[in-house]
Design a protein around this motif. Structure first.
Motif, mmCIF file in Angstrom:
data_model
loop_
_atom_site.group_PDB
_atom_site.id
_atom_site.type_symbol
_atom_site.label_atom_id
_atom_site.label_comp_id
_atom_site.label_asym_id
_atom_site.label_seq_id
_atom_site.Cartn_x
_atom_site.Cartn_y
_atom_site.Cartn_z
ATOM 1 N N PHE A 250 0.833 -1.199 0.000
ATOM 2 C CA PHE A 250 0.000 0.000 0.000
ATOM 3 C C PHE A 250 0.870 1.253 0.000
ATOM 4 O O PHE A 250 1.856 1.319 0.745
ATOM 5 N N PRO A 251 0.584 2.250 -0.860
ATOM 6 C CA PRO A 251 -0.524 2.362 -1.835
ATOM 7 C C PRO A 251 -0.037 2.177 -3.274
ATOM 8 O O PRO A 251 -0.491 2.898 -4.182
ATOM 9 N N GLU A 252 0.931 1.256 -3.505
ATOM 10 C CA GLU A 252 1.477 1.056 -4.847
ATOM 11 C C GLU A 252 0.404 0.481 -5.796
ATOM 12 O O GLU A 252 -0.577 -0.113 -5.337
ATOM 13 N N SER A 253 0.670 0.640 -7.080
ATOM 14 C CA SER A 253 -0.229 0.065 -8.115
ATOM 15 C C SER A 253 0.605 -0.335 -9.319
ATOM 16 O O SER A 253 1.757 0.085 -9.450
ATOM 17 N N ALA A 254 -0.009 -1.141 -10.189
ATOM 18 C CA ALA A 254 0.675 -1.584 -11.407
ATOM 19 C C ALA A 254 -0.300 -1.474 -12.585
ATOM 20 O O ALA A 254 -1.488 -1.795 -12.456
ATOM 21 N N LEU A 255 0.217 -0.984 -13.691
ATOM 22 C CA LEU A 255 -0.606 -0.830 -14.898
ATOM 23 C C LEU A 255 -0.435 -2.062 -15.802
ATOM 24 O O LEU A 255 0.679 -2.428 -16.155
ATOM 25 N N PHE A 256 -1.552 -2.708 -16.144
ATOM 26 C CA PHE A 256 -1.540 -3.861 -17.038
ATOM 27 C C PHE A 256 -2.072 -3.442 -18.415
ATOM 28 O O PHE A 256 -3.016 -2.642 -18.499
ATOM 29 N N VAL A 257 -1.451 -4.004 -19.476
ATOM 30 C CA VAL A 257 -1.874 -3.739 -20.859
ATOM 31 C C VAL A 257 -2.165 -5.083 -21.537
ATOM 32 O O VAL A 257 -1.326 -6.001 -21.481
ATOM 33 N N CYS A 258 -3.360 -5.167 -22.120
ATOM 34 C CA CYS A 258 -3.736 -6.413 -22.800
ATOM 35 C C CYS A 258 -2.950 -6.570 -24.110
ATOM 36 O O CYS A 258 -2.584 -5.584 -24.769
ATOM 37 N N GLU A 259 -2.653 -7.815 -24.454
ATOM 38 C CA GLU A 259 -1.978 -8.080 -25.720
ATOM 39 C C GLU A 259 -2.920 -7.716 -26.888
ATOM 40 O O GLU A 259 -4.136 -7.583 -26.699
ATOM 41 N N ASN A 260 -2.321 -7.580 -28.068
ATOM 42 C CA ASN A 260 -3.131 -7.273 -29.251
ATOM 43 C C ASN A 260 -4.176 -8.370 -29.452
ATOM 44 O O ASN A 260 -3.893 -9.555 -29.352
ATOM 45 N N GLY A 261 -5.374 -7.903 -29.724
ATOM 46 C CA GLY A 261 -6.468 -8.836 -29.957
ATOM 47 C C GLY A 261 -7.228 -9.167 -28.692
ATOM 48 O O GLY A 261 -8.166 -9.968 -28.729
ATOM 49 N N TYR A 262 -6.818 -8.524 -27.556
ATOM 50 C CA TYR A 262 -7.490 -8.780 -26.297
ATOM 51 C C TYR A 262 -7.860 -7.452 -25.632
ATOM 52 O O TYR A 262 -7.196 -6.420 -25.812
ATOM 53 N N SER A 263 -8.949 -7.494 -24.879
ATOM 54 C CA SER A 263 -9.355 -6.326 -24.096
ATOM 55 C C SER A 263 -10.062 -6.830 -22.841
ATOM 56 O O SER A 263 -10.339 -8.023 -22.707
ATOM 57 N N THR A 264 -10.342 -5.879 -21.898
ATOM 58 C CA THR A 264 -10.962 -6.279 -20.632
ATOM 59 C C THR A 264 -12.430 -6.626 -20.792
ATOM 60 O O THR A 264 -12.991 -7.361 -19.967
ATOM 61 N N ASP A 265 -13.057 -6.080 -21.844
ATOM 62 C CA ASP A 265 -14.492 -6.333 -22.025
ATOM 63 C C ASP A 265 -14.844 -6.877 -23.409
ATOM 64 O O ASP A 265 -16.004 -6.953 -23.786
ATOM 65 N N GLY A 266 -13.802 -7.228 -24.210
ATOM 66 C CA GLY A 266 -14.059 -7.801 -25.522
ATOM 67 C C GLY A 266 -14.304 -6.765 -26.603
ATOM 68 O O GLY A 266 -14.537 -7.141 -27.755
ATOM 69 N N THR A 267 -14.229 -5.470 -26.240
ATOM 70 C CA THR A 267 -14.419 -4.425 -27.240
ATOM 71 C C THR A 267 -13.060 -3.968 -27.734
ATOM 72 O O THR A 267 -12.021 -4.345 -27.191
ATOM 73 N N VAL A 268 -13.078 -3.099 -28.770
ATOM 74 C CA VAL A 268 -11.825 -2.609 -29.355
ATOM 75 C C VAL A 268 -11.514 -1.179 -28.915
ATOM 76 O O VAL A 268 -10.561 -0.590 -29.412
ATOM 77 N N VAL A 269 -12.285 -0.657 -27.967
ATOM 78 C CA VAL A 269 -12.004 0.717 -27.524
ATOM 79 C C VAL A 269 -10.674 0.723 -26.782
ATOM 80 O O VAL A 269 -10.330 -0.236 -26.059
ATOM 81 N N PRO A 270 -9.856 1.766 -26.946
ATOM 82 C CA PRO A 270 -8.528 1.805 -26.307
ATOM 83 C C PRO A 270 -8.585 1.660 -24.783
ATOM 84 O O PRO A 270 -7.707 1.027 -24.189
ATOM 85 N N GLU A 271 -9.607 2.260 -24.156
ATOM 86 C CA GLU A 271 -9.673 2.201 -22.688
ATOM 87 C C GLU A 271 -9.813 0.769 -22.176
ATOM 88 O O GLU A 271 -9.417 0.457 -21.041
ATOM 89 N N ALA A 272 -10.360 -0.126 -23.011
ATOM 90 C CA ALA A 272 -10.575 -1.496 -22.566
ATOM 91 C C ALA A 272 -9.323 -2.337 -22.652
ATOM 92 O O ALA A 272 -9.322 -3.494 -22.215
ATOM 93 N N ARG A 273 -8.229 -1.774 -23.179
ATOM 94 C CA ARG A 273 -7.001 -2.544 -23.302
ATOM 95 C C ARG A 273 -6.067 -2.364 -22.102
ATOM 96 O O ARG A 273 -5.059 -3.053 -21.995
ATOM 97 N N GLU A 274 -6.419 -1.458 -21.155
ATOM 98 C CA GLU A 274 -5.567 -1.215 -19.971
ATOM 99 C C GLU A 274 -6.391 -1.295 -18.688
ATOM 100 O O GLU A 274 -7.582 -1.003 -18.671
ATOM 101 N N PHE A 275 -5.730 -1.714 -17.648
ATOM 102 C CA PHE A 275 -6.368 -1.710 -16.317
ATOM 103 C C PHE A 275 -5.270 -1.603 -15.257
ATOM 104 O O PHE A 275 -4.108 -1.945 -15.486
ATOM 105 N N THR A 276 -5.648 -1.132 -14.113
ATOM 106 C CA THR A 276 -4.687 -0.902 -13.015
ATOM 107 C C THR A 276 -5.053 -1.776 -11.813
ATOM 108 O O THR A 276 -6.219 -1.920 -11.453
ATOM 109 N N VAL A 277 -4.005 -2.333 -11.223
ATOM 110 C CA VAL A 277 -4.157 -3.154 -10.008
ATOM 111 C C VAL A 277 -3.465 -2.433 -8.866
ATOM 112 O O VAL A 277 -2.321 -1.984 -9.027
#
Length: 290
Positions: free
Chosen positions: A263-290
């Protein structure tokens, strides 16, 4: 002072026999004829030279001219006593004293005599007297000294509910229970109070020290946890550590290969090409933070 010694009779006397000094008894009291003598005996506690075993008799006789002859200047002198050492006391003077006079003593600081003698090691300060006198006796010795005992300085003091009073010489201290320490109050009274364990606490800027009997703890702010330091004596608030994250399929992050966040560190994850967090192609869906 009247004579105190036994008189020794002689014979019919015609010469007047005087008292000789004030500390000798005459063997006769009536006139003494020539050439008879009169014996003088020093009172008890007196000798001619003042020494304990010194001579205590002298003679006078009736001379041919009708006058007394002999030890005309002899006087009886009081015997002397040496001033002795007395435990826990000191004399006012170390000089010898003479028969029937007194040597004054004072008990050492913190010591006194009991009002009523007893076998107690400590005495109450109430009514205790620190001064006494020893009298020189006819045997050349002082009268037996009293005992100067340690005054109980714990008299009237308790040290509080968490301590026991311990007497000292002209003072006292407190034997405090574990977790309590000796404190001196404004009125000079000594007491056992709770040790302020927070005075050297190491809770840090993310914790507040809470003192209790025999130790302390740290109340940590959210995101920080109480941790025992290596010395085993102190505690601190350290950031909470999250479990090591397992690798995620089809995603990479910007930190070290083994990800173990605190705490309070975080890490930024980036989906590989062809993958997203919700199955869409919008840029925001390709990254998420933990």
């Amino acid at each position: 002072r009247p004579p105190r010694s036994t008189l020794f009779p002689y014979t019919t006397l015609f010469r007047s026999v005087p008292r000789h000094g004030i500390r000798a008894a005459r063997s006769v009291t009536e006139p003494l004829p020539y050439p008879l003598a009169v014996e003088y005996l020093c009172d008890e506690g007196y000798t001619i030279d003042g020494e304990l075993m010194g001579p205590n008799k002298f003679m006078m006789s009736c001379g041919a001219d009708g006058s007394l002859v002999g030890d005309l200047e002899t006087e009886c002198t009081p015997v002397s006593c040496m001033v002795i050492d007395v435990l826990n006391a000191a004399p006012a003077s170390a000089d010898p004293i003479t028969f029937e006079s007194e040597a004054k003593y004072t008990c050492s600081e913190g010591f006194a005599m009991e009002v009523v003698p007893s076998d107690a090691e400590l005495i109450s300060p109430e009514g205790a007297n620190a001064e006494f006198a020893l009298t020189c006796q006819a045997n050349g010795e002082l009268t037996p000294p009293p005992a100067c005992k340690n005054i109980d300085d714990c008299h009237g003091h308790t040290c509080g509910a968490h301590g026991t009073c311990v007497d000292q010489i002209n003072d006292y201290t407190c034997d405090c229970q574990a977790g309590f320490e000796l404190n001196t109050l404004e009125n000079g009274e000594k007491s056992c109070g709770n040790v302020d364990d927070c005075k050297d606490a190491q809770c840090g800027e993310y914790g507040v020290c809470i003192d209790f009997t025999g130790g302390y703890t740290c109340q940590c702010v959210e995101g920080y946890v109480l941790t025992e330091l290596e010395d085993g004596k102190h505690k601190t608030c350290e950031p909470a550590r999250c479990p090591q994250m397992p690798p995620l399929d089809h995603a990479t992050h910007d930190g070290p290969e083994v990800l173990n966040l605190v705490f309070p560190e975080s890490a930024l994850f980036v989906c590989e090409n062809g993958y997203s967090t919700d199955g869409t192609v919008v840029p925001e869906a390709r990254e998420f933070t933990v």
